[in-house]
Design a protein around this motif. Structure first.
Motif, PDB file in Angstrom:
ATOM      1  N   GLU A 264       2.990  11.441   2.365  1.00  0.00           N
ATOM      2  CA  GLU A 264       2.458  10.917   1.106  1.00  0.00           C
ATOM      3  C   GLU A 264       1.432  11.845   0.462  1.00  0.00           C
ATOM      4  O   GLU A 264       1.236  11.800  -0.764  1.00  0.00           O
ATOM      5  CB  GLU A 264       1.801   9.545   1.353  1.00  0.00           C
ATOM      6  CG  GLU A 264       2.732   8.484   1.913  1.00  0.00           C
ATOM      7  CD  GLU A 264       2.907   8.566   3.427  1.00  0.00           C
ATOM      8  OE1 GLU A 264       3.608   7.706   3.982  1.00  0.00           O
ATOM      9  OE2 GLU A 264       2.352   9.513   4.063  1.00  0.00           O
ATOM     10  N   ASP A 265       0.772  12.668   1.259  1.00  0.00           N
ATOM     11  CA  ASP A 265      -0.225  13.594   0.714  1.00  0.00           C
ATOM     12  C   ASP A 265       0.415  14.790   0.015  1.00  0.00           C
ATOM     13  O   ASP A 265      -0.261  15.540  -0.693  1.00  0.00           O
ATOM     14  CB  ASP A 265      -1.152  14.101   1.825  1.00  0.00           C
ATOM     15  CG  ASP A 265      -2.057  13.003   2.368  1.00  0.00           C
ATOM     16  OD1 ASP A 265      -2.233  11.985   1.671  1.00  0.00           O
ATOM     17  OD2 ASP A 265      -2.573  13.166   3.486  1.00  0.00           O
ATOM     18  N   ILE A 266       1.701  14.974   0.236  1.00  0.00           N
ATOM     19  CA  ILE A 266       2.412  16.134  -0.322  1.00  0.00           C
ATOM     20  C   ILE A 266       3.381  15.716  -1.426  1.00  0.00           C
ATOM     21  O   ILE A 266       3.501  16.391  -2.449  1.00  0.00           O
ATOM     22  CB  ILE A 266       3.188  16.879   0.788  1.00  0.00           C
ATOM     23  CG1 ILE A 266       2.242  17.307   1.915  1.00  0.00           C
ATOM     24  CG2 ILE A 266       3.940  18.079   0.209  1.00  0.00           C
ATOM     25  CD1 ILE A 266       1.150  18.271   1.495  1.00  0.00           C
ATOM     26  N   TYR A 267       4.054  14.589  -1.233  1.00  0.00           N
ATOM     27  CA  TYR A 267       5.102  14.159  -2.154  1.00  0.00           C
ATOM     28  C   TYR A 267       4.739  12.823  -2.806  1.00  0.00           C
ATOM     29  O   TYR A 267       4.367  11.866  -2.124  1.00  0.00           O
ATOM     30  CB  TYR A 267       6.437  13.995  -1.424  1.00  0.00           C
ATOM     31  CG  TYR A 267       6.887  15.236  -0.695  1.00  0.00           C
ATOM     32  CD1 TYR A 267       7.463  16.301  -1.376  1.00  0.00           C
ATOM     33  CD2 TYR A 267       6.714  15.346   0.681  1.00  0.00           C
ATOM     34  CE1 TYR A 267       7.865  17.445  -0.710  1.00  0.00           C
ATOM     35  CE2 TYR A 267       7.115  16.485   1.362  1.00  0.00           C
ATOM     36  CZ  TYR A 267       7.683  17.526   0.666  1.00  0.00           C
ATOM     37  OH  TYR A 267       8.068  18.656   1.330  1.00  0.00           O
ATOM     38  N   LYS A 268       4.885  12.776  -4.107  1.00  0.00           N
ATOM     39  CA  LYS A 268       4.737  11.514  -4.824  1.00  0.00           C
ATOM     40  C   LYS A 268       5.959  10.641  -4.545  1.00  0.00           C
ATOM     41  O   LYS A 268       7.090  11.098  -4.658  1.00  0.00           O
ATOM     42  CB  LYS A 268       4.610  11.793  -6.329  1.00  0.00           C
ATOM     43  CG  LYS A 268       4.393  10.549  -7.168  1.00  0.00           C
ATOM     44  CD  LYS A 268       4.288  10.909  -8.650  1.00  0.00           C
ATOM     45  CE  LYS A 268       4.098   9.651  -9.491  1.00  0.00           C
ATOM     46  NZ  LYS A 268       4.017   9.968 -10.941  1.00  0.00           N
ATOM     47  N   GLU A 269       5.735   9.403  -4.175  1.00  0.00           N
ATOM     48  CA  GLU A 269       6.812   8.460  -3.826  1.00  0.00           C
ATOM     49  C   GLU A 269       7.820   9.128  -2.874  1.00  0.00           C
ATOM     50  O   GLU A 269       8.985   9.322  -3.213  1.00  0.00           O
ATOM     51  CB  GLU A 269       7.526   7.965  -5.083  1.00  0.00           C
ATOM     52  CG  GLU A 269       6.636   7.155  -6.022  1.00  0.00           C
ATOM     53  CD  GLU A 269       7.403   6.606  -7.204  1.00  0.00           C
ATOM     54  OE1 GLU A 269       7.802   5.435  -7.146  1.00  0.00           O
ATOM     55  OE2 GLU A 269       7.623   7.380  -8.170  1.00  0.00           O
TER      56      GLU A 269
END
Length: 378
Positions: free
Chosen positions: A300-305
């Motif tokens: 979640e810290d790298i990719y939105k949704e």
């Protein structure tokens, strides 16, 4: 809250672990789930080694080395660098691109044959045979030996992460020794590997056999799973399938998003050469470090949704092919095969549905993610 398990559904388990135990010690192993932690480990081969034969019993290590040289996957520099340079010289992207038309021809033949049926096992009819035929032709393997590849690759894929399947490796080694010791009859990549030379250094027979075995798994099983996983995923996100039919330029992005969303390879491992730490968690010398690439790809810290399949997302920096010095050497071939297959699939297949696979249909592996069968309705 009950903790989900890997065997039930890895992606829910990953989410639980990222949120509750992002670096988790269990006995003499350390399990890592966050993108940046995994990136740091894969970037530091001095501390986190791939050279697992160093940990084997000396007798077992000696038995393996006698017939099969250590794979580039389990070597550190400088040996890894020397061997990879030689292999890269023979296995270059330009050579792979020369097979695009042949891959398309194989895909067309397999898909056209599928059209005579209403219910098709896409694994048996398309995603398994195509990579086997392609890698066999690239290596220069006789057509009638392909069934052996299926048996061997299935055994090796099942043994990944569970200790070396020496019996199967020996069977494959004996087969390839039989080929390379008849140089006048060699063709394809095997011939190139036997003749490549840099600064007077050539590959030994053991090194050639080791790389051929690696290709058998990396060039077959992982590509099979990528094709299968892509077809399953677009069946769940049909709007992209219809878009692909009208605009084939979307297909490479669909492949890249599938690599992130349902990576064929879900984890890899290293061992610690010395005492260290990962995000404050103690790691002791000789600890085995489990790196969950499939979890990094949904961080979640790298990719939105991250649980949304979106080929049009801006961030495409997935870890499906690893990172660093061990970045997958077969990535260009896997991408090419998957793109060509998806183009031909969307051209010939107007619409389809997929019968939801059961847990038993999943490949029995802690490293590979894919399916033994996937039924589509045409």
């Amino acid at each position: 809250m009950n903790m989900p398990t890997y065997r039930d559904e890895p992606f829910k388990w990953y989410e639980f672990m990222r949120q509750n135990h992002p670096v988790f010690r269990y006995g003499n192993s350390v399990h890592v789930f966050k993108y940046n932690d995994i990136l740091n480990v894969l970037s530091n081969h001095r501390v986190f080694s791939s050279q697992f034969r160093d940990l084997l019993d000396e007798n077992l290590s000696g038995i393996l080395n006698e017939k099969i040289a250590p794979s580039i996957l389990i070597l550190d520099p400088p040996k890894h660098t020397e061997l990879r340079n030689l292999i890269n010289y023979a296995f270059v992207p330009k050579t792979i691109d020369n097979y695009e038309n042949r891959i398309r021809q194989i895909a067309d033949d397999l898909i056209i044959n599928m059209l005579t049926e209403k219910n098709v096992d896409i694994v048996a009819k398309l995603s398994y045979p195509l990579p086997v035929m392609v890698i066999s032709e690239i290596l220069g393997i006789p057509d009638n030996d392909m069934p052996l590849f299926k048996i061997w690759s299935d055994r090796l894929a099942s043994s990944l992460g569970r200790g070396p399947d020496i019996k199967t490796q020996y069977e494959i080694a004996d087969y390839f020794y039989g080929l390379i010791r008849k140089p006048d009859k060699l063709k394809g990549l095997l011939k190139d590997l036997c003749t490549v030379e840099i600064d007077g250094r050539k590959l030994t027979d053991q090194e050639i056999v080791s790389f051929a075995i690696l290709l058998l798994v990396a060039g077959n099983e992982t590509t099979t799973n990528l094709i299968t996983n892509t077809i399953l995923t677009i069946s769940e996100n049909k709007k992209y399938f219809y878009e692909m039919q009208n605009d084939a330029s979307l297909i490479p992005a669909v492949i890249e998003e599938t690599l992130r969303y349902r990576s064929p390879v879900q984890s890899t491992r290293r061992y610690a050469r010395e005492d260290t730490e990962i995000s404050g968690t103690e790691v002791l010398k000789n600890d085995i470090v489990f790196l969950y690439l499939g979890s990094a790809n949904r961080d979640e810290d790298i990719y939105k949704e991250p649980d949304l399949f979106d080929p049009k997302r801006n961030n495409k920096r997935h870890m499906a092919f690893g990172h660093g010095i061990h970045f997958c050497i077969g990535a260009p071939l896997a991408r090419l095969e998957a793109v060509v297959v998806l183009k031909e699939f969307s051209k010939f297949i107007k619409d389809f549905t997929v019968e939801k696979p059961s847990g038993d249909d999943r490949i029995d592996s802690d490293i590979m993610y894919g399916f033994k069968k996937l039924i589509i309705n045409l």
